[in-house]
Each structure stands twice: as structure tokens, then as C-alpha cells.
Design a protein around this motif. Sequence first.
Motif, mmCIF file in Angstrom:
data_model
loop_
_atom_site.group_PDB
_atom_site.id
_atom_site.type_symbol
_atom_site.label_atom_id
_atom_site.label_comp_id
_atom_site.label_asym_id
_atom_site.label_seq_id
_atom_site.Cartn_x
_atom_site.Cartn_y
_atom_site.Cartn_z
ATOM 1 N N VAL A 163 37.566 2.548 -79.080
ATOM 2 C CA VAL A 163 37.230 3.503 -80.131
ATOM 3 C C VAL A 163 37.501 2.985 -81.540
ATOM 4 O O VAL A 163 36.702 3.223 -82.455
ATOM 5 C CB VAL A 163 37.961 4.844 -79.883
ATOM 6 C CG1 VAL A 163 39.464 4.704 -80.010
ATOM 7 C CG2 VAL A 163 37.428 5.933 -80.805
ATOM 8 N N TYR A 164 38.609 2.286 -81.779
ATOM 9 C CA TYR A 164 38.958 1.924 -83.152
ATOM 10 C C TYR A 164 37.964 0.962 -83.809
ATOM 11 O O TYR A 164 37.563 1.184 -84.964
ATOM 12 C CB TYR A 164 40.387 1.391 -83.225
ATOM 13 C CG TYR A 164 41.386 2.506 -83.470
ATOM 14 C CD1 TYR A 164 41.586 3.008 -84.753
ATOM 15 C CD2 TYR A 164 42.100 3.074 -82.433
ATOM 16 C CE1 TYR A 164 42.473 4.046 -84.988
ATOM 17 C CE2 TYR A 164 42.994 4.128 -82.659
ATOM 18 C CZ TYR A 164 43.170 4.608 -83.936
ATOM 19 O OH TYR A 164 44.036 5.644 -84.175
ATOM 20 N N PRO A 165 37.528 -0.113 -83.140
ATOM 21 C CA PRO A 165 36.547 -0.981 -83.801
ATOM 22 C C PRO A 165 35.227 -0.276 -84.103
ATOM 23 O O PRO A 165 34.504 -0.668 -85.023
ATOM 24 C CB PRO A 165 36.344 -2.117 -82.788
ATOM 25 C CG PRO A 165 37.575 -2.115 -81.951
ATOM 26 C CD PRO A 165 37.969 -0.681 -81.855
ATOM 27 N N ASP A 172 43.976 -4.963 -82.364
ATOM 28 C CA ASP A 172 43.094 -4.792 -81.207
ATOM 29 C C ASP A 172 43.255 -5.950 -80.238
ATOM 30 O O ASP A 172 43.275 -5.749 -79.024
ATOM 31 C CB ASP A 172 41.635 -4.664 -81.662
ATOM 32 C CG ASP A 172 41.361 -3.297 -82.266
ATOM 33 O OD1 ASP A 172 41.555 -2.301 -81.553
ATOM 34 O OD2 ASP A 172 40.980 -3.225 -83.445
ATOM 35 N N THR A 173 43.349 -7.156 -80.750
ATOM 36 C CA THR A 173 43.600 -8.308 -79.889
ATOM 37 C C THR A 173 44.083 -9.476 -80.744
ATOM 38 O O THR A 173 43.315 -10.333 -81.157
ATOM 39 C CB THR A 173 42.354 -8.690 -79.045
ATOM 40 O OG1 THR A 173 42.612 -9.842 -78.276
ATOM 41 C CG2 THR A 173 41.132 -8.878 -79.924
ATOM 42 N N MET A 174 45.372 -9.481 -81.023
ATOM 43 C CA MET A 174 45.955 -10.451 -81.949
ATOM 44 C C MET A 174 45.759 -11.882 -81.487
ATOM 45 O O MET A 174 45.554 -12.798 -82.280
ATOM 46 C CB MET A 174 47.448 -10.173 -82.118
ATOM 47 C CG MET A 174 48.107 -10.990 -83.227
ATOM 48 S SD MET A 174 49.897 -10.934 -83.173
ATOM 49 C CE MET A 174 50.246 -12.180 -81.947
ATOM 50 N N SER A 175 45.816 -12.125 -80.180
ATOM 51 C CA SER A 175 45.824 -13.490 -79.660
ATOM 52 C C SER A 175 44.440 -14.119 -79.561
ATOM 53 O O SER A 175 44.309 -15.263 -79.123
ATOM 54 C CB SER A 175 46.476 -13.510 -78.273
ATOM 55 O OG SER A 175 45.750 -12.687 -77.371
ATOM 56 N N ALA A 176 43.402 -13.397 -79.968
ATOM 57 C CA ALA A 176 42.041 -13.927 -79.811
ATOM 58 C C ALA A 176 41.787 -15.151 -80.689
ATOM 59 O O ALA A 176 41.006 -16.026 -80.327
ATOM 60 C CB ALA A 176 41.007 -12.847 -80.117
ATOM 61 N N THR A 229 37.778 0.405 -87.829
ATOM 62 C CA THR A 229 38.031 -0.928 -88.387
ATOM 63 C C THR A 229 36.838 -1.872 -88.387
ATOM 64 O O THR A 229 36.860 -2.876 -89.096
ATOM 65 C CB THR A 229 39.169 -1.621 -87.615
ATOM 66 O OG1 THR A 229 38.777 -1.765 -86.227
ATOM 67 C CG2 THR A 229 40.445 -0.811 -87.683
ATOM 68 N N GLY A 230 35.815 -1.616 -87.574
ATOM 69 C CA GLY A 230 34.665 -2.506 -87.526
ATOM 70 C C GLY A 230 34.873 -3.688 -86.595
ATOM 71 O O GLY A 230 35.932 -3.873 -85.990
#
Length: 526
Positions: free
Chosen positions: A257-259, A297-301, A263-264
Motif C-alpha cells: 500500500v505505501y509505495p 519498504d526494503t532497505m537492503s535492495a 511514497t511512490g
Amino acid sequence: MKIWILNPPYFKHFSRPQRSPAVTKSGTVYYPIWLAGCTGVLEEAGHDVTLTDAPARGYDLEYILEMSKELAPSLIVVDTSTPSINNDLTVCKRIREKLPHAFIVLVGTHASALPHETLLQCDAVNAVARKEYELTIDELAKYLCKSSWPLENGYIKNSHIEPLSSIKGLSFCALPENSTLMEPAIAEKNDNDYSTKPVILHNPDRPFIEDLDTLPWVSKIYQKHLCMEDYFNPNTLFPMATIMTSRGCPFRCSFCVYPQTITGRRFRFRSVEDVVDEMEYIQKNIPKIKAIFFEDDTMSANRKRCIALSREIIKRGIKLPWTTNSRIDPDLETLKIMKKAGCRSLCVGFESGEQRILNGMHKGTRKEKMFRFMKDAKKAGILIHGCFMVGFPGEGRSDIKKTIELSMKLKPDTVQFYPVMVYPGTEAYSEYMGKGWITAEKYENWLTPEGLHNCVVRNEALSSQKLVDICNDARREFYLRPRYIAYKLFQIIRHPSEATRTLKAFRTFFRHLGIFPKLDILSRFK
């Protein structure tokens, strides 16, 4: 100006800021991180700001109404979510009765996804600040400070339409004299009689914030306004603090939901130095905090940045253990340096054990890589919280059986099983709505009467209730295996610091699902 930033009352411990808002079976309560960021921006601008988190404190509506009279704010910013939206609007109506001249603006995922519908629903609300809203609220506050802004039957008078139309990211209700005033914005009209009927104006979107280092540290806001012991995440040590190192997510999971509402899709980063400066501040100035949760959302990407951040944490001698959301992308080298920098656990969305289903949700992962990732994580000594979902289009009993079997084979430290949660503004919501698979008749049906997650979808093969039953039994099957219980007892003995979060989570788990489970869920699929 006096400004009130409000996470409005609902169920006690209703975790509105999380991706699937509810009272959780694990006892999780998220920090109001977005409201805190907005509070910081407004305080830096010189406003007198109060941040109140009613669900975390257990404040009811009557308490909040009394607080509204005492504070007497000129601007009120109210958070929203889909399950709570009707409640949130009721809170706004009651506050309007106490404060008829206050300007009330909504923020959050639901209002951002459905600003027009939301404004039509409640004449006590003046505006919606869409998507990333800190700078939108800041600009609105500046305008309200220098202007007299009387309301007419809850709506903004026509003389204020043109200046408000210049505030990007704002949707608002007004009573315009004629249509020419609407040209700066994209107007959606309820009636052709502009002089007597409200008009809802949607200004152009505000560009996303590029320099995230300009934003204040939310940890300072928590320290000033909140009781930090109110917040709990079973995947990290207690008490903890939640901060972000980035915004946006380049991956295209249909349900997230957030992206899609705030936040996009494009990654934007705080500098490594700014993130570690905040960690250093927490370590030195808030000693009761035992851990950090990075709510990216996914820091390690981004592997290069993740390594750089880890190295800076090591260089500075930061001793706070931390947890973050992750995909299965990090390799062994990256996981090892993350561990050395204090990473104790990762929350990972495995989602499904069937590749066809993963492809359908646009997850962008391969099942075989999950085992490589788990092997590397265990080598690095990082705990994994595995997330699994059921109820996707085309998913049948045999596919769900593969998902449950996958969770057992991967052997994460903890798991969650949920029916897919779809919210307005997401691709998944549009898909399920188009297929007639959303079973909820109203938004509050996203929750049970107790405030827990409720399944509001079905698919071709399985009803909503069947999906709920499967998830409940899957949790029991995973957590109440003798081997898993022995593993947890051994973990507590070896690492006593794990005891608080483990026992707190299990106490809540037993309360919701019972001590005497029906085991052998996999036999249901034979």
C-alpha cells in the motif's frame, strides 16, 4: 499557530500506521512515524505543535474531545486508514462540534487514495493532504497563519479558493462564486450551481521530497511527544525506536500500500551519515531504547548503500541492534557485514510457495533463491521473520499447501500467515474489485468486532472464511511444533535479551488462537 497532530482514537493498540492496520495478534504497535515527521517539520517552522497517539495510549473519544477543548488548535491534522476511516470521520465531526473554526485536514493511506470520496463523506473535514504530506501541511500552515479563513457551513469561503489552489498535494472543499477560480486546480464538481454547492478541488500532486536529510529526526519527536514503551514489534528487542533510511520502492508488488498511495516507486535515500547520526543520537540520548527498526519498504535492495551504511555503523561504534524489511536479494557478503553492524533480524516477504502465484503478484522473486537466502542468513547469524499470504487470483488448495510446506522447510525464526490484504489505491484492490472478489460491504469490515484483521477477499476456489481458517491453523502448526518450541527455549537460554519480545509475542498469540490447537493442517489438503 497551535497545531494538533492526531492519531485518532479507535480500538486500543489499533496500529494505524502499519501496512495492514489492525489490532494485531502479535501485539505489534507501530510508531506514528509519518505524523512524527510532520510534527518535526512544523516545529522547525516555529509552530506550537502537539502530537497525540490515542490508540497507543488507550485514549477514548471523550478524552480526545476534552483534549481538543484544552488545546484549542487552529489546525488539526488527522491520520486515516481504510479500516478506521468511518471512525476517523466521526472523530472529526465530534471535534468540529467543539472547535467550529478549526481547519481539519486528513492525511494517510486511505484519504490519499480516495480524497474525493473522503471529502464528500464528511463536511467536518476541510481538506486532504495527499501522499507525502509534511511540506503540504507546512505550506498550508503558513497560509493559515497570515490569513483570516472563516468557514461557511464547514466549507472554505470563495475568497480563499485561489490561494489554497496553489498548495500542491492538497484536495479541499469550497463554495466558489464561479468556475474561473477553479482553473489553477483540477476540479471535480458535485453540481453546476457553483455559488451554493460545495466543490471539491484537487490541486496537482506535490513532487516527492528529494533531499530526505532536510527532514527532522523522528526519534527526537518520539522522545518529546510519545511514551516509547507503548510501541512493540515482535521482530526486534523491546523497547525499540523506528526510523526510516529511505522512501519509495522500485518493486511492483501489487498489494503493497505505501509505495502506491504515499511514497511512490522511486527509491530516495537519506545520506548514510544522517542515518548514523540519528542512531548515534538515540544511543547517547535515549538509553532505554534497546534496538532500532528501519521501517523502509526494503532497505537492503540497494546492496552498495546497505554495505556503506553497515560500515559507517561499525566505524562509529554504534551498538544498537537493528531490524529492517528485506527482500531475498542480499548475498552472503552483504548479510555478514549487516550482521557485524548490528543487524539481528530481517522481515522478509516470501509470500507464496508457488512460482506462478509469485509472478501474478509481480513479486519479482524466484522460489529457489529463497533457500539460498535462508542458508546465507543462517550462516551470517541473522534471524528471519517470514511473511506468507494466501488468497491470490488463481491460487487453489494445492498452491496454499506448497506455501505452508515452504514455511516449514525455510525454518525462519518467526512467521506470519495472512489472507492477502487489499486496500484502495493498490493494483490488487482494483483487480479484486473488478472481479467482484471483495466481500466487505463497508470499510470497517476490514476488521473483526475486536479490531483484528478480517479477510475481505475471496478467490475462485476459496471463501473468505476458509482463507482465515487456513491462516489460523498454519500459525498453530508452525509455532506449536515441539521442535520449534524447543528451539525457542534454547534461544532464550543462549540469548536472554530475546526473552521479553518472545514471551510478549507468545502471550498475545495464545490469547488470540488458543493453547489447544488443531494440528496437522497439511492433512486438510490431502
